[in-house]
Scaffold this active site. Structure first.
Site, PDB file in Angstrom:
ATOM      1  N   ASP A   1      -6.513 -14.337   2.103  1.00 36.16           N
ATOM      2  CA  ASP A   1      -7.644 -13.622   2.698  1.00 36.16           C
ATOM      3  C   ASP A   1      -8.471 -12.912   1.630  1.00 36.16           C
ATOM      4  O   ASP A   1      -7.985 -12.614   0.544  1.00 36.16           O
ATOM      5  CB  ASP A   1      -7.145 -12.589   3.721  1.00 36.16           C
ATOM      6  CG  ASP A   1      -6.185 -11.587   3.102  1.00 36.16           C
ATOM      7  OD1 ASP A   1      -5.326 -12.009   2.296  1.00 36.16           O
ATOM      8  OD2 ASP A   1      -6.288 -10.386   3.402  1.00 36.16           O
ATOM      9  N   GLU A   2      -9.725 -12.645   1.996  1.00 40.46           N
ATOM     10  CA  GLU A   2     -10.606 -11.751   1.236  1.00 40.46           C
ATOM     11  C   GLU A   2     -10.612 -12.055  -0.265  1.00 40.46           C
ATOM     12  O   GLU A   2     -10.204 -11.238  -1.076  1.00 40.46           O
ATOM     13  CB  GLU A   2     -10.194 -10.295   1.493  1.00 40.46           C
ATOM     14  CG  GLU A   2     -10.319  -9.926   2.963  1.00 40.46           C
ATOM     15  CD  GLU A   2      -9.942  -8.479   3.269  1.00 40.46           C
ATOM     16  OE1 GLU A   2     -10.644  -7.856   4.071  1.00 40.46           O
ATOM     17  OE2 GLU A   2      -8.942  -7.987   2.725  1.00 40.46           O
TER      18      GLU A   2
ATOM     19  N   ASP B   1       0.375  -7.069  -3.254  1.00 37.85           N
ATOM     20  CA  ASP B   1      -1.051  -6.813  -3.017  1.00 37.85           C
ATOM     21  C   ASP B   1      -1.602  -6.093  -4.240  1.00 37.85           C
ATOM     22  O   ASP B   1      -0.905  -5.929  -5.244  1.00 37.85           O
ATOM     23  CB  ASP B   1      -1.242  -5.989  -1.724  1.00 37.85           C
ATOM     24  CG  ASP B   1      -2.538  -6.371  -1.004  1.00 37.85           C
ATOM     25  OD1 ASP B   1      -3.602  -6.285  -1.637  1.00 37.85           O
ATOM     26  OD2 ASP B   1      -2.480  -6.765   0.176  1.00 37.85           O
TER      27      ASP B   1
ATOM     28  N   ARG C   1       0.852  -1.200   0.000  1.00 34.03           N
ATOM     29  CA  ARG C   1       0.000   0.000   0.000  1.00 34.03           C
ATOM     30  C   ARG C   1       0.885   1.247   0.000  1.00 34.03           C
ATOM     31  O   ARG C   1       0.613   2.207  -0.689  1.00 34.03           O
ATOM     32  CB  ARG C   1      -0.934  -0.003   1.207  1.00 34.03           C
ATOM     33  CG  ARG C   1      -2.230  -0.788   1.017  1.00 34.03           C
ATOM     34  CD  ARG C   1      -2.006  -2.198   0.497  1.00 34.03           C
ATOM     35  NE  ARG C   1      -3.213  -2.963   0.306  1.00 34.03           N
ATOM     36  CZ  ARG C   1      -3.751  -3.800   1.200  1.00 34.03           C
ATOM     37  NH1 ARG C   1      -3.164  -4.003   2.370  1.00 34.03           N
ATOM     38  NH2 ARG C   1      -4.851  -4.454   0.914  1.00 34.03           N
TER      39      ARG C   1
ATOM     40  N   GLU D   1      -2.382   1.462   4.468  1.00 34.23           N
ATOM     41  CA  GLU D   1      -3.208   2.340   3.624  1.00 34.23           C
ATOM     42  C   GLU D   1      -3.007   3.804   4.036  1.00 34.23           C
ATOM     43  O   GLU D   1      -2.909   4.687   3.180  1.00 34.23           O
ATOM     44  CB  GLU D   1      -4.691   1.976   3.759  1.00 34.23           C
ATOM     45  CG  GLU D   1      -5.098   0.708   3.042  1.00 34.23           C
ATOM     46  CD  GLU D   1      -4.953  -0.540   3.899  1.00 34.23           C
ATOM     47  OE1 GLU D   1      -4.235  -0.504   4.929  1.00 34.23           O
ATOM     48  OE2 GLU D   1      -5.561  -1.568   3.542  1.00 34.23           O
TER      49      GLU D   1
ATOM     50  N   TYR E   1      -3.787  -5.609  15.463  1.00 30.01           N
ATOM     51  CA  TYR E   1      -3.502  -4.692  14.339  1.00 30.01           C
ATOM     52  C   TYR E   1      -2.969  -3.340  14.825  1.00 30.01           C
ATOM     53  O   TYR E   1      -3.669  -2.594  15.492  1.00 30.01           O
ATOM     54  CB  TYR E   1      -4.766  -4.502  13.494  1.00 30.01           C
ATOM     55  CG  TYR E   1      -4.985  -5.581  12.449  1.00 30.01           C
ATOM     56  CD1 TYR E   1      -4.415  -6.847  12.580  1.00 30.01           C
ATOM     57  CD2 TYR E   1      -5.763  -5.337  11.321  1.00 30.01           C
ATOM     58  CE1 TYR E   1      -4.615  -7.827  11.620  1.00 30.01           C
ATOM     59  CE2 TYR E   1      -5.971  -6.325  10.358  1.00 30.01           C
ATOM     60  CZ  TYR E   1      -5.400  -7.560  10.519  1.00 30.01           C
ATOM     61  OH  TYR E   1      -5.598  -8.535   9.568  1.00 30.01           O
ATOM     62  N   PHE E   2      -1.748  -3.038  14.435  1.00 33.38           N
ATOM     63  CA  PHE E   2      -1.127  -1.778  14.849  1.00 33.38           C
ATOM     64  C   PHE E   2      -1.534  -0.599  13.965  1.00 33.38           C
ATOM     65  O   PHE E   2      -1.134   0.529  14.227  1.00 33.38           O
ATOM     66  CB  PHE E   2       0.401  -1.926  14.871  1.00 33.38           C
ATOM     67  CG  PHE E   2       0.953  -2.335  16.211  1.00 33.38           C
ATOM     68  CD1 PHE E   2       0.167  -3.016  17.132  1.00 33.38           C
ATOM     69  CD2 PHE E   2       2.273  -2.026  16.562  1.00 33.38           C
ATOM     70  CE1 PHE E   2       0.681  -3.391  18.373  1.00 33.38           C
ATOM     71  CE2 PHE E   2       2.798  -2.393  17.795  1.00 33.38           C
ATOM     72  CZ  PHE E   2       1.999  -3.077  18.704  1.00 33.38           C
ATOM     73  N   ASP E   3      -2.308  -0.862  12.915  1.00 33.86           N
ATOM     74  CA  ASP E   3      -2.833   0.287  12.170  1.00 33.86           C
ATOM     75  C   ASP E   3      -4.046   0.877  12.897  1.00 33.86           C
ATOM     76  O   ASP E   3      -4.534   1.934  12.514  1.00 33.86           O
ATOM     77  CB  ASP E   3      -3.178  -0.080  10.718  1.00 33.86           C
ATOM     78  CG  ASP E   3      -3.789  -1.456  10.612  1.00 33.86           C
ATOM     79  OD1 ASP E   3      -3.164  -2.425  11.083  1.00 33.86           O
ATOM     80  OD2 ASP E   3      -4.907  -1.572  10.080  1.00 33.86           O
TER      81      ASP E   3
ATOM     82  N   TRP F   1      -7.100 -13.331  12.079  1.00 32.40           N
ATOM     83  CA  TRP F   1      -7.301 -11.871  12.115  1.00 32.40           C
ATOM     84  C   TRP F   1      -8.759 -11.508  12.329  1.00 32.40           C
ATOM     85  O   TRP F   1      -9.082 -10.365  12.558  1.00 32.40           O
ATOM     86  CB  TRP F   1      -6.752 -11.217  10.846  1.00 32.40           C
ATOM     87  CG  TRP F   1      -7.550 -11.451   9.586  1.00 32.40           C
ATOM     88  CD1 TRP F   1      -7.572 -12.584   8.829  1.00 32.40           C
ATOM     89  CD2 TRP F   1      -8.422 -10.528   8.924  1.00 32.40           C
ATOM     90  NE1 TRP F   1      -8.393 -12.431   7.746  1.00 32.40           N
ATOM     91  CE2 TRP F   1      -8.933 -11.162   7.776  1.00 32.40           C
ATOM     92  CE3 TRP F   1      -8.815  -9.201   9.189  1.00 32.40           C
ATOM     93  CZ2 TRP F   1      -9.816 -10.546   6.894  1.00 32.40           C
ATOM     94  CZ3 TRP F   1      -9.696  -8.588   8.304  1.00 32.40           C
ATOM     95  CH2 TRP F   1     -10.185  -9.259   7.172  1.00 32.40           C
TER      96      TRP F   1
ATOM     97  N   HIS G   1      -6.215 -10.337  -3.751  1.00 26.25           N
ATOM     98  CA  HIS G   1      -5.273  -9.241  -3.476  1.00 26.25           C
ATOM     99  C   HIS G   1      -4.094  -9.285  -4.442  1.00 26.25           C
ATOM    100  O   HIS G   1      -2.926  -9.227  -4.019  1.00 26.25           O
ATOM    101  CB  HIS G   1      -4.790  -9.300  -2.023  1.00 26.25           C
ATOM    102  CG  HIS G   1      -5.794  -8.758  -1.042  1.00 26.25           C
ATOM    103  ND1 HIS G   1      -6.153  -7.439  -0.977  1.00 26.25           N
ATOM    104  CD2 HIS G   1      -6.552  -9.392  -0.102  1.00 26.25           C
ATOM    105  CE1 HIS G   1      -7.064  -7.253  -0.024  1.00 26.25           C
ATOM    106  NE2 HIS G   1      -7.337  -8.430   0.512  1.00 26.25           N
TER     107      HIS G   1
HETATM  108  C1  ACM Z   1      -6.477  -8.938   6.415  1.00 29.24           C
HETATM  109  O1  ACM Z   1      -6.505  -8.003   7.219  1.00 29.24           O
HETATM  110  N1  ACM Z   1      -7.179  -8.874   5.304  1.00 29.24           N
HETATM  111  C2  ACM Z   1      -5.689 -10.127   6.646  1.00 29.24           C
END
Ligand code: ACM
Ligand code: ZN
Length: 733
Positions: A316-317, A192, A163, A441, A404-406, A383, A253
């Site tokens: 993922d996703e 990604d 990102r 992001e 998650y550190f974001d 996650w 991704h």
């Molecule tokens: C993730 O946060 N999509 C692994």
């Protein structure tokens, strides 16, 4: 006792206390806190000591790493000295724990022992934390015994370099810090939708095309690591006890890869490296054998660069829509006797898992790889919360927990981080440990330090030491703040927000006011209008500042003379409806009314961030409003801005109509405007619905109606649900 003798003793005591007071060198500030520390009597004189270089190559490398660290930090060269005071390294059979170590410091000997080389390096990191941060002629280390080993074997951080790109220099400094706090794993999220960051010689377009994106402002953004750079980083990390685990995302991704090699997708064309965030429908075609060949080729090169036992494949996703529409994917489902697209995902992951196994490696994936079934030798990175952890454990998988550190400081402050517990009751044998991923992001090298520290120190203590005392931790942290100052690390506050910036129109005064709130004292906030103000330089302000005729400008934070935040951009247009209270047919959604009553008429134009307070929104309804210009007014141009962010269920209206009236009751339509933007264009789009009036006309009332897109289409992950209309600024010229 004579007075003189007493005086000398008191003076000596004062000297020792002064030397070891909290400002010079707090007693013992090791983070993560060792299992056992027993204080002894006296001090070891580091300035008068000799390092005994071990014969064993690994031990010698660690001893030299120690000597170099001591030289950098204190100016003392342990390799030059001849002395009876010695520092020795060695393995010990009596230490059972992997990564365990012991340190014994007496007035004339420091003895460092461990089960293996990992433990020796962790011992070095502990001793470094006993040293003063200033260069000194004399350094006395307090005598003590430490016995230490970690609670969890898996202690990692993930950095998303897709990102936003992070330089090799940043990555090395990051690895230094991870090692300093006894993390043993760095998870490098290399690919990604928004950028492919690892050179693959067999597929050069992954980096000539896939590493670069065309930002909305026309800039080309990106970067990648050459294989030489990666080798250098992997070696650098190995020397610091850090295993790097590469993540190559599949089967989703992967838009950056599809932009480079569109034949690997179901649709075969029409891709660009993403400039926006979210979950994207286009994924690798799981029916096409070419996809598997490509991934195996890529992995072959990845495996030569990364010796880690574990390889992360993301997983993922992964939206299933393209696979549902693709005849090749459907054929694969038939041929492999699969039930559906979820099993196709599972087929894909298992096939890659087998490939990795054939090369002696173990697959890690995000918890979605459980969908459709996975064998129990895969490692699951959880996650999506405890439910997924339990699912993985029920399937007999080992898991890695995540924090998650974001997450902003407002939801994950230092104390919450410190109190995080990755344990799963009754099944903790399945928990390898935990990771603190930093998705980027909203994060670049400007603000990464703020997000990482001091939460990273707290997380290291959670994983290494287990439950300790928060006040004691914060006391030890003082030494580490001083260390980070020395290293130019722009660490965050333990509790306070980073920076909030907002702009408001003040109708009574007919000007705009720019507000800022920041949490950190040494931060300077500047606004920059690119030379519109007279001295051509960013202007520092605090709290708020009035702007009389702004057009476009940006705001950023600076610390210690360095930019410390991503810039926030504003666009303003003064026009005839500014400051007029609009009349809405239906009130906007409460979540998106931060612009207040003037949200559509404050002259402030919405940016691509739909939740920054400038956009107003209606769910499943039309947006309809009018303004009263107070008297019959000449108008020649009308415009309304609408947003499309398909991923977030925000679709452009079907069409927009403009009306005028002299009495606010009888309306005459003057324009009906359609558009040709496809709903499945996933880029964030700000579309201007505008009408240039052929002959200027006069009107007192002007109305706009934006007709909602309706239900989300079949291919959308919210198919059948209501779409949003997002609108901002009704411009009347
Ligand atoms: C993730 O946060 N999509 C692994
Ligand atoms: Zn396909």
């Amino acid at each position: 006792m004579k007075h003189r003798q007493l005086l000398i003793i008191v003076l000596r005591l004062m000297f020792v206390l002064a030397f070891f007071d909290s400002s010079a060198q707090p007693s013992i500030s090791i983070i993560p806190k060792p299992k056992e520390i027993i204080s002894g009597k006296g001090y070891f004189p580091l300035h008068d000591a000799r390092l005994v270089l071990p014969a064993d190559v690994d031990q010698k490398r660690i001893a030299l790493f120690f000597a170099d660290a001591v030289l950098q930090q204190t100016g003392i060269d342990l390799l030059k000295k001849k002395s009876i005071n010695s520092i020795s390294f060695g393995y010990s059979k009596s230490i059972q724990q992997q990564e365990g170590y012991e340190i014994s410091i007496t007035p004339n000997k420091i003895s460092i022992t461990a089960k293996n080389r990992s433990g020796l390096l962790w011992a070095v990191q502990s001793i470094r934390q006993l040293l003063p941060l200033e260069k000194k002629d004399e350094v006395l280390i307090p005598c003590l015994e430490i016995k230490d080993f970690p609670l969890y074997p898996w202690r990692s951080n993930m950095l998303d370099v897709s990102r936003h790109f992070f330089t090799v220099e940043f990555i090395k400094k990051h690895i230094d810090m991870l090692s300093y706090y006894k993390f043993n794993t760095f998870h490098w999220h290399l690919t990604d939708d928004q950028g492919w960051r690892i050179e693959i010689k067999k597929y050069p377009e992954l980096t000539s095309i896939g590493a670069w994106r065309n930002e909305a402002n026309g800039e080309k953004y990106g970067g990648f690591y050459t294989q030489e750079e990666i080798k250098e980083v992997v070696k650098y990390a190995q020397e610091r006890n850090i295993t790097i685990i590469p993540e190559i995302e599949m089967p989703g991704h992967c838009l950056a890869a599809l932009a480079s090699y569109p034949e690997l997708s179901c649709r075969k064309s029409g891709f660009e490296v993403a400039t926006y965030w979210g979950v994207i429908n286009d994924v690798y075609c799981a029916g096409n054998e070419k996809t598997y060949k490509f991934i195996e080729d890529v992995l072959d090169e990845v495996l030569t660069l990364f010796p880690s036992k574990y390889i992360h494949i993301g997983g993922d996703e992964v939206p299933k829509y393209r696979w549902q529409q693709c005849s090749v994917c459907q054929q694969k489902i038939k041929d492999e006797h699969l039930q559906n697209e979820h099993e196709l995902q599972s087929y894909f992951v298992k096939r890659i898992q087998k490939y990795l196994q054939s090369k002696g490696r173990t697959l890690i994936g995000w918890d979605e790889i459980l969908e459709g079934g996975i064998t129990d030798d895969a490692i699951i990175e959880v996650w999506r919360g405890p439910e997924k952890a339990n699912e993985a454990i029920a399937n007999n998988n080992k898991i890695i927990q995540t924090l998650y550190f974001d997450s902003p400081m407002s939801s994950l402050n230092l104390s919450k981080t410190f109190n995080y517990d990755p344990a799963v009751a009754n099944h903790n044998d399945n928990v390898l440990g935990a990771e603190c991923p930093l998705w980027t992001e909203g994060i670049t090298e400007y603000n990464a330090d703020y997000m990482l520290y001091p939460r990273l120190q707290a997380f290291s203590e959670v994983l290494w030491s287990g439950k300790t005392d928060f006040d004691d931790f914060r006391n030890r942290l003082k030494y580490h703040y001083a260390l980070m100052d020395k290293k130019d690390i722009l660490y965050g506050d333990e509790n306070k927000i980073f920076l909030n910036v907002s702009l408001k129109y003040i109708p009574e005064e007919k000007y705009w006011r720019l507000y800022e709130k920041h949490g950190i004292n040494d931060m300077v906030i500047c606004y920059d209008d690119g030379g519109d103000n007279h001295d051509n330089k960013p202007t520092a302000f605090s709290d708020s500042i009035s702007l009389i005729n702004p057009t476009s400008f940006s705001v950023a934070a600076f610390r210690h003379g360095k930019q410390a935040s991503m810039p926030v951009n504003f666009y303003v247009e003064d026009h005839k409806a500014v400051g007029i209270t609009p009349v809405f047919k239906t009130d906007c959604n409460k979540k998106y009314n931060k612009g207040g009553i003037y949200g559509m008429t404050d002259g402030i134009l919405g940016s691509s961030n739909f939740s920054n307070g400038t956009w107003m929104a209606w769910l499943g309804e039309n947006m309809e409003m009018y303004v009263d210009l107070d008297s019959s007014t000449t108008i020649h141009y009308l415009q309304i801005n609408c947003m499309q962010q398909t991923q977030s269920w925000i679709l452009l209206p079907k069409y927009v109509e403009f009306f005028i009236s002299d009495d606010g009751n009888n309306w005459k339509q003057i324009a009906h405007i359609t558009h040709t933007v496809p709903a499945d264009d996933f880029k964030p789009i700000i579309h201007k619905f505008s009408y240039q009036i052929p002959d200027k006309l006069k009107a007192r009332y002007v109305k706009v109606v934006a007709t909602n897109f309706g239900k989300l289409p079949e291919w959308h992950n919210g198919a059948g649900e209501d779409a949003w209309v997002f609108a901002d600024e009704f411009i009347v010229r």
